[in-house]
Design an enzyme around this catalytic site. Structure first.
Site, PDB file in Angstrom:
ATOM      1  N   ILE A 165      -0.124  16.615  11.617  1.00 23.97           N
ATOM      2  CA  ILE A 165       0.165  15.236  11.228  1.00 23.97           C
ATOM      3  C   ILE A 165      -1.061  14.364  11.474  1.00 23.97           C
ATOM      4  CG2 ILE A 165       1.769  13.323  11.429  1.00 23.97           C
ATOM      5  CD1 ILE A 165       2.970  16.047  10.476  1.00 23.97           C
ATOM      6  N   ASP A 166      -1.773  14.600  12.573  1.00 25.74           N
ATOM      7  CA  ASP A 166      -3.028  13.885  12.811  1.00 25.74           C
ATOM      8  C   ASP A 166      -4.031  14.151  11.686  1.00 25.74           C
ATOM      9  OD1 ASP A 166      -2.126  12.789  15.136  1.00 25.74           O
ATOM     10  OD2 ASP A 166      -3.468  13.888  16.473  1.00 25.74           O
ATOM     11  N   VAL A 167      -4.140  15.417  11.293  1.00 26.64           N
ATOM     12  CA  VAL A 167      -5.083  15.785  10.229  1.00 26.64           C
ATOM     13  C   VAL A 167      -4.703  15.099   8.915  1.00 26.64           C
ATOM     14  CG1 VAL A 167      -5.954  17.704   8.847  1.00 26.64           C
ATOM     15  CG2 VAL A 167      -5.664  17.984  11.315  1.00 26.64           C
TER      16      VAL A 167
END
Length: 388
Positions: A165-167
């Site tokens: 999700i960060d990516v």
């Protein structure tokens, strides 16, 4: 391509710093502000057992190439003034504060654009600017449905092994900032761009979201099998104990697969000609495929699949991955550390990409250089331990 762009990074961990490295790889000057009292970016200390790194952990190195680290404490007024001077000279600011914290520190968009009306400010939050909860990738994976979808049918919900999700949020923010740059070229106006981890995750559910929204059927965990296609994502063991994955996306490809495996229509039956039938009877189909594939050497089988252009691949560990020539082309190396590039697109012309990036910086390595470039010698004299 972005050699004249100046980026100020007020972000830590993965999502924001990934965006900073993206711009560094395209030639921008990226200055990363880190708080020396807290040891800088928290990922500097995120090490695996017995990891032989210094204050640049392998995790930190995954998203901090090409940057200059400046150690400043924003709660000290003279050091905050230095950050504001840098902001006034910046094209883009990348921030990842909990909602309300940027305002308390004096580095919100509204506070910084007063001295830079063309400023582009990119902000990553967990749940949006109206919700002050801190966003953590693992929690977002749970709350946004990813864990409910991921894992074996009879196993527990499973987090993905990277902070996906960060990516994805980093990619969303890059898109927004590039659009803001395009807008500024046309209008000479700055922009505020916000991306939340939760909305990024929901937007990235793609066909799994529409399976629910259209069909009103809750998707369930089914390992790597695709909910809409078969055999797609299903893996099988070969005669020499190699595991391969099939991604058969059309009826034509399936017909060629069964011919290649020597499965006659009489043995197969009539219930597998169309994809929807194969999805419905996936268990029976996979049992038949597994028996045939188990009798064939992996190299022989893979060569036949490639000749027929039937999508398939070996399931490989990271050692095997980085023996691929395509993977080797993504590597960044320097100062005893290695990582992969954030941007791997190719362009025509003379553009060379990330060929001479600075290695990931030590904490405060460039403090003196940047402060002296501002003529801010008082701040430097008061912070002799931060000269880099």
């Amino acid at each position: 391509m972005l050699n004249d762009l100046k980026v100020l990074e007020l972000a830590s961990v993965l999502a924001g710093p990934s965006v900073g490295q993206f711009f560094a790889e395209l030639g921008a000057e990226v200055i990363k502000i880190e708080n020396p009292k807290t040891g800088g970016d928290v990922t500097r200390g995120w090490k695996t057992p017995d990891e032989p790194t210094d204050d640049r952990s392998a995790y930190f190195c995954s998203c901090n190439w090409g940057k200059k680290s400046v150690a400043l404490d924003l709660t000290i007024q003279k050091e905050l003034a230095t950050v504001k001077k840098l902001a006034a000279k910046s094209d883009i600011i990348i921030a990842s504060y909990k909602p309300g914290d940027a305002e308390k520190l004096g580095v919100s968009y509204d506070q910084l654009r007063t001295n830079n009306n063309q400023l582009i400010y990119g902000q990553i939050t967990g749940y949006g600017s109206d919700d002050d909860r801190v966003g953590y990738d693992a929690v977002i994976q749970a709350e946004a449905g990813f864990m409910a979808l991921n894992g074996e049918h009879d196993g527990p919900p499973t987090k993905m092994p990277v902070a996906l999700i960060d990516v994805l949020a980093a990619h969303h923010l890059k898109e927004g900032l590039l659009l803001a740059l395009l807008k500024r070229e046309k209008t000479e106006e700055g922009s505020f761009v916000e991306v939340s981890l939760l909305q990024t995750a929901v937007a990235s559910l793609a066909n799994q979201a529409t399976n629910w929204l259209v069909g009103k059927k809750l998707p369930s965990r089914q390992g790597s099998s695709h909910p809409n296609i078969a055999p797609y994502g299903d893996s099988f063991v070969t005669q020499d104990s190699k595991r391969i994955l099939l991604a058969v996306g059309s009826d034509k490809q399936f017909e060629e697969l069964i011919q290649l495996l020597g499965i006659g229509h009489q043995a197969l039956g009539d219930g597998f000609a169309r994809n929807q039938q194969r999805v419905e009877h996936r268990k029976e189909l996979n049992k038949l495929l597994a028996e045939k594939i188990m009798s064939i050497n992996s190299k022989v089988l893979m060569e036949k699949l490639r000749i027929k252009k039937i999508p398939a691949g070996f399931i490989q560990n990271l050692k095997e991955v980085f023996e691929l020539p395509q993977a080797m082309e993504t590597l960044l190396s320097g100062a005893g550390v290695q990582s992969v590039r954030n941007y791997v697109g190719k362009h025509t012309g003379n553009w060379q990409g990330a060929t001479s990036l600075l290695p990931p910086p030590h904490l405060g390595e460039h403090t003196a250089e940047i402060i002296l470039s501002l003529g801010d010698t008082n701040t430097l004299r008061q912070n002799p331990d931060k000269r880099g």
